[in-house]
Motif scaffolding. Structure first.
Motif, short mmCIF file in Angstrom:
data_model
loop_
_atom_site.label_atom_id
_atom_site.label_comp_id
_atom_site.label_asym_id
_atom_site.label_seq_id
_atom_site.Cartn_x
_atom_site.Cartn_y
_atom_site.Cartn_z
N UNK A 1 -32.25 -9.33 2.05
CA UNK A 1 -32.72 -8.80 0.64
C UNK A 1 -32.27 -7.46 0.48
N UNK A 2 -32.21 -6.79 1.64
CA UNK A 2 -31.97 -5.30 1.51
C UNK A 2 -30.47 -5.17 1.06
N UNK A 3 -29.64 -6.19 0.88
CA UNK A 3 -28.33 -6.02 0.59
C UNK A 3 -28.05 -6.92 -0.80
N UNK A 4 -28.95 -7.75 -1.00
CA UNK A 4 -28.55 -8.85 -2.20
C UNK A 4 -29.09 -8.21 -3.55
N UNK A 5 -28.01 -7.97 -4.48
CA UNK A 5 -28.51 -7.15 -5.78
C UNK A 5 -28.99 -8.26 -6.63
N UNK A 6 -29.46 -9.76 -6.39
CA UNK A 6 -29.69 -10.64 -7.13
C UNK A 6 -28.85 -10.97 -8.47
N UNK B 1 -26.59 -13.27 -8.86
CA UNK B 1 -26.32 -14.83 -8.64
C UNK B 1 -25.11 -15.40 -8.81
N UNK C 1 -31.91 -19.78 -5.11
CA UNK C 1 -32.09 -18.50 -4.48
C UNK C 1 -33.31 -18.03 -4.29
N UNK C 2 -34.22 -18.94 -3.68
CA UNK C 2 -35.41 -18.54 -3.52
C UNK C 2 -36.01 -19.21 -2.08
N UNK D 1 -21.88 -8.59 -1.58
CA UNK D 1 -22.41 -7.47 -0.78
C UNK D 1 -22.60 -7.87 0.77
N UNK E 1 -26.67 -0.30 -6.19
CA UNK E 1 -26.59 -1.67 -5.60
C UNK E 1 -26.94 -1.46 -4.04
N UNK E 2 -26.95 -0.26 -3.46
CA UNK E 2 -27.20 0.22 -2.00
C UNK E 2 -28.60 0.50 -2.03
N UNK F 1 -31.94 -2.98 -4.08
CA UNK F 1 -32.21 -3.99 -3.38
C UNK F 1 -33.39 -3.75 -2.23
N UNK F 2 -33.14 -2.55 -1.76
CA UNK F 2 -34.30 -2.35 -0.74
C UNK F 2 -35.62 -2.16 -1.37
N UNK G 1 -36.44 -3.60 -4.18
CA UNK G 1 -37.05 -4.95 -4.41
C UNK G 1 -37.59 -5.62 -3.05
N UNK H 1 -36.98 -14.70 -9.10
CA UNK H 1 -35.79 -14.81 -9.95
C UNK H 1 -36.02 -14.16 -11.27
N UNK H 2 -35.03 -13.45 -11.82
CA UNK H 2 -35.08 -12.57 -13.01
C UNK H 2 -35.52 -13.73 -13.97
N UNK H 3 -34.75 -14.77 -14.06
CA UNK H 3 -35.15 -15.50 -15.29
C UNK H 3 -36.38 -16.38 -15.47
N UNK I 1 -39.89 -5.71 -10.72
CA UNK I 1 -38.79 -6.60 -10.52
C UNK I 1 -37.96 -6.44 -11.56
N UNK J 1 -34.09 -5.46 -11.62
CA UNK J 1 -33.15 -6.38 -11.83
C UNK J 1 -32.43 -6.12 -13.02
N UNK K 1 -29.89 -3.65 -12.53
CA UNK K 1 -28.59 -4.03 -11.94
C UNK K 1 -27.62 -4.80 -12.66
N UNK K 2 -28.27 -5.43 -13.51
CA UNK K 2 -27.36 -6.44 -14.32
C UNK K 2 -26.90 -5.52 -15.49
#
Lengths: 584, 274
Positions: free
Chosen positions: A431-436, A438, A456-457, A564, B121-122, B125-126, B128, B136-138, B234, B238, B241-242
């Motif tokens: 999760x430290x690298x995942x930018x979500x 999808x 993804x959960x 990533x 992106x670096x 995520x940390x 979050x 999940x965003x949706x 969140x 998120x 990022x999108x």
């Protein structure tokens, strides 16, 4: 079949819609009922829905093999057992050359085929083409799973191929292959036809139902399972590999086969959210307790066991042991040297269920240790030692029978508590690298009927999440209850896959999966109409789950789609690989 | 050495070497009195087209060639190299003319959005991952409405069972809008926990005036405020990022189009190259 714009009704698929191979004729079933063990079975003990005749007619098939034909190959995943109707077969007890066994890399789609399939994919999710024109299932949609039509492999020049290899001959009336069929493990030996032989192949669901209602058959199969398992496992143990045959036989004679825990552990498995972790450890079946005197060595045959050490008022997980790993060797060697029992340094508990082989201390001292040099014994004892301090336990490189990596103890505890160690292809996300973003989910949907096969959960520990994707477990308990054998392992790769054709949408696998990784999906025809059962007027579901993109040339699309390096499909039973990935 | 560090060192060394080679080649060509603006221009255009291809690669997950992570590494280092290629192409001067200025502005915006993207992106995520719950965003709107419903139900129940209205009044004055409304653009651009701390402090203040049943509900509200704030946090990160990716990809298309027009015009006015 009735049809409207938005729904289509068909007859709900049933267990025996697709029989095991070519349908058996009634006359064939009559013949089978005249021979043992079926002749002595009481047909009255079978329920009306699963009659004895029905099992024999639909869950079995008769196959003939010529001299040198390979019936089962060592290492393949099998979902059936065999009864020899006539003739003899040879069980080869030593590994044969994979090439001679006809092993090939699994067939993958070409780039062009993959692109075409993606292009042709219906825009709607979960479309099943077989329902467009008929309520019956169409063979063209059949998937290469469940071992319905395996290609036969012939072993050329049998005497040369078997030269020097030990083999056992089985005769008419004997059963083989039950071990891997019932334990969901790979075949432990190769079996060849000795001349012309007729075999009755029994799908494991059928064997299970026969065993449930026939005590004699159950006892016989269990006895075979115990005997075969013991011999095979002793041969594979490095410590015993060099022993002369006579001494090995003496060890085998004195060895005790034990099963701890519940084979259908998933039924009683409660997540740590429900059971506090300390209570969970204490409630696990205890195999060996810390500080008890050493009584020999335990070899793990199958399943998992937790190695723990007392810490404060609780127990701290040191490692987990899987197939092929050894427990108690250091203490056994120390006891041998000191000529008095040494207390065990750690406890061993069954995680779910575990099969172990116990070699008593007296047998080790009489037949095994004297045959090994002093220096080698000292080296082995050091290699298998586990040193625990107040803060942590150190597992040396390569102890316990295989490579152990250094993983944060809390992460280890998390993986063990939730039984994620069962996963051979778990989806682990950093999760430290995942930018979500999808991208993984979209890639999965694009390659699977426009519906992703995972979510993804999932449970997470620190920055590591085990996502809800099929882990292709070492012990896939999802297969236990499947009434049709629709969920099975791919023979070559061991990947757990669902045959959409034979899935009747009963949800047994989804309910059995302790990780909630199987989803029941409503299906549609090409026009988008949801398919309903004409009797109950309920939508027809199909079990869906990750198939590890077994047909794709590049491997799992999810992992390749992650920009990533945050997602990996990994064997959580392999601490070495896990620690390498975590400490990138 | 850890594999990511090793990879970074290797890729940096390769990029520097490739750029060094290109500069040396350009100098060698120029020493022979050859014009290099078309060479550097084509190299730059090829690099930009390659960078734009990454989005198409993402749309074809069945392709077995390389992984998306591998493409991203190339994308990053080729993207960084374009700054040097642009400098060589324009001889490190400030562009003039309408088309060149537009082109340079588009390039700068795309390049800057790329740099910001690397940073976000670096780092995001940390941030979050430090929030207790992963969402999940949706699903965030649904979870928000669940939190709001639970808060409302709890307060109504407390008022009904205790007959006191202190907590109810506080809820309608201070918490209703928090649970009901979106946090606004400012929070999305710069999320912080100021409102959360403020509301928790006020709730702690009011706690002394509450009856026993209200106090129990108050405990629930503490947790629900935290949860709602986490969900908003969140959502904000998120979304960022999108939105960043949407902007970065959106800028690519006009950049490619204007760069192509620029190349075409360069040939047209080159004095007979076409």
């Amino acid at each position: 079949m009735t049809q409207s714009l938005t729904e289509i009704t068909v007859t709900r698929p049933q267990r025996w819609d697709v029989p095991f191979g070519d349908a058996m004729r009634d006359a064939d079933v009559d013949e089978l009922l005249k021979i043992e063990p079926f002749a002595s079975m009481d047909a009255e003990r079978f329920p009306a829905a699963i009659p004895l005749r029905g099992i024999l007619k639909n869950d079995t098939r008769v196959s003939s093999y010529q001299d040198g034909d390979i019936v089962v190959r060592e290492g393949d995943y099998g979902s059936s057992a065999f009864l020899i109707l006539s003739g003899t077969v040879s069980v080869v007890l030593e590994g044969l050359d994979p090439e001679a066994l006809g092993r090939q890399s699994p067939e993958k789609q070409s780039v062009w085929q993959s692109l075409t399939r993606m292009w042709k994919n219906p825009r709607l999710p979960e479309v099943r083409s077989q329902f467009t024109s008929s309520s019956t299932l169409v063979a063209s949609d059949r998937q290469p799973v469940a071992d319905l039509a395996q290609t036969r492999v012939f072993l050329q020049d049998v005497p040369r191929a078997l030269a020097g290899a030990r083999s056992v001959t089985l005769h008419t009336g004997e059963i083989f292959g039950e071990l891997s069929a019932l334990t969901r493990t790979p075949r432990s030996a190769t079996v060849l036809a000795d001349g012309k032989v007729f075999l009755l192949e029994i799908r494991w669901q059928g064997l299970r139902d026969l065993m449930r209602r026939t005590d004699a058959l159950r006892q016989h199969v269990e006895q075979l399972y115990r005997e075969n398992s013991l011999r095979v496992h002793l041969r594979e143990t490095p410590l015993l590999a060099q022993l002369p045959a006579q001494q090995l036989e003496a060890v085998a004679e004195a060895t005790v086969f034990e099963t701890h825990g519940n084979f259908e552990w998933h039924a009683t498995f409660e997540s740590p959210a429900v059971t506090p972790s300390q209570d969970a450890i204490v409630s696990e079946p205890l195999i060996v307790e810390e500080d008890s005197p050493s009584e020999g060595v335990l070899l793990v045959r199958s399943g998992f066991a937790r190695l723990s050490h007392r810490y404060g008022h609780g127990h701290r997980t040191v490692a987990y042991l899987g197939k092929g790993q050894v427990f108690g060797l250091t203490e056994a060697i120390e006891s041998y040297k000191a000529q008095q029992p040494t207390p065990m340094r750690n406890s061993l508990r069954a995680l779910g269920y575990v099969d172990v082989i116990r070699i008593p201390q007296s047998v080790l001292e009489e037949h095994v240790f004297p045959a090994i040099s002093e220096s080698l014994l000292a080296e082995v004892a050091k290699k298998h030692a586990v040193q625990c301090s107040h803060h942590h336990c150190d597992v040396h490189d390569g102890p316990l029978g295989c490579e152990q990596g250094r993983v944060d103890p809390d992460l280890l505890e998390f993986l063990v508590e939730r039984r994620f160690i069962n996963g051979s292809q778990a989806m682990l996300i950093d999760l430290d690298r995942c930018t979500r973003c999808d991208d993984c989910v979209r890639a999965c949907a694009a390659t699977h009927d426009n519906n992703p096969r995972f979510i993804r959960h999932g449970h997470h520990h620190g920055s590591y999440m085990v996502a809800n994707a099929c882990m292709h477990c070492v012990d896939p308990v999802c297969m236990i209850g499947c009434p049709t054998g629709a969920i099975g392992r791919d023979q070559e790769t061991g990947v757990a896959r669902i045959n959409d054709l034979t899935c009747i949408g009963c949800s047994t696998c989804a309910n059995s999966c302790p990780y909630d990784n199987i989803r029941m999906a409503e299906i549609r025809d090409r026009s988008g109409a949801v398919i309903f059962d004409e009797t109950s007027q309920q939508p027809i579901h199909k079990a869906t789950k990750c198939d590890l993109c077994a047909d794709l040339a590049g491997g799992p699309a999810c992992q390749r789609a992650c920009p990533h390096d945050a997602l990996v499909r990994i064997d959580l039973g392999n601490l070495g690989k896990l620690s390498q990935w975590v400490n990138r | 050495m850890q594999s990511f560090i090793k990879r970074r060192l290797r890729n940096t060394a390769l990029t520097v070497a490739a750029l060094g080679g290109f500069v040396a080649w350009k100098l060698w060509r120029e020493s022979g009195l050859c014009a290099t603006s078309f060479d550097t221009g084509y190299a730059l255009l090829a690099a930009i087209l390659f960078l734009a291809l990454y989005n198409f690669r993402k749309k074809l997950p069945v392709l077995p060639w390389t992984t998306s992570a591998g493409w991203l590494q190339l994308h990053l280092y080729v993207g960084l190299s374009t700054a040097v290629l642009l400098g060589l192409h324009i001889d490190w001067r400030v562009p003039n003319g309408i088309l060149e200025t537009i082109l340079a502005a588009l390039y700068l915006a795309t390049f800057a959005s790329g740099l910001i993207g690397i940073y976000w992106t670096r780092t995001l995520p940390r941030k979050l991952a430090r929030v207790s719950e992963e969402v999940i965003f949706e699903r965030i709107p649904l979870l928000r409405s669940q939190v709001r419903d639970r808060a409302e139900r709890a307060v109504l129940e407390a008022v009904r069972s205790s007959g006191a209205t202190t907590l109810g009044e506080f809820y309608s004055d201070r918490l209703h809008d928090f649970f009901q409304r979106s946090r606004g653009l400012r929070f999305f651009l710069r999320p912080n926990n100021r409102l959360r701390r403020q509301l928790l402090a006020e709730l702690t203040e009011v706690n002394r005036y509450l009856s026993e049943p209200e106090r129990k509900t108050c405990e629930q509200l503490f947790a629900l405020i935290r949860r709602r704030d986490d969900l908003d946090y969140h959502a904000a990160l998120q979304w960022r990022l999108k939105a960043w990716l949407f902007l970065h990809i959106g800028l690519t298309y006009p950049l490619v189009a204007v760069a192509s027009v620029h190349g075409l015009l360069a040939h047209l006015f080159d004095g007979g190259a076409l």
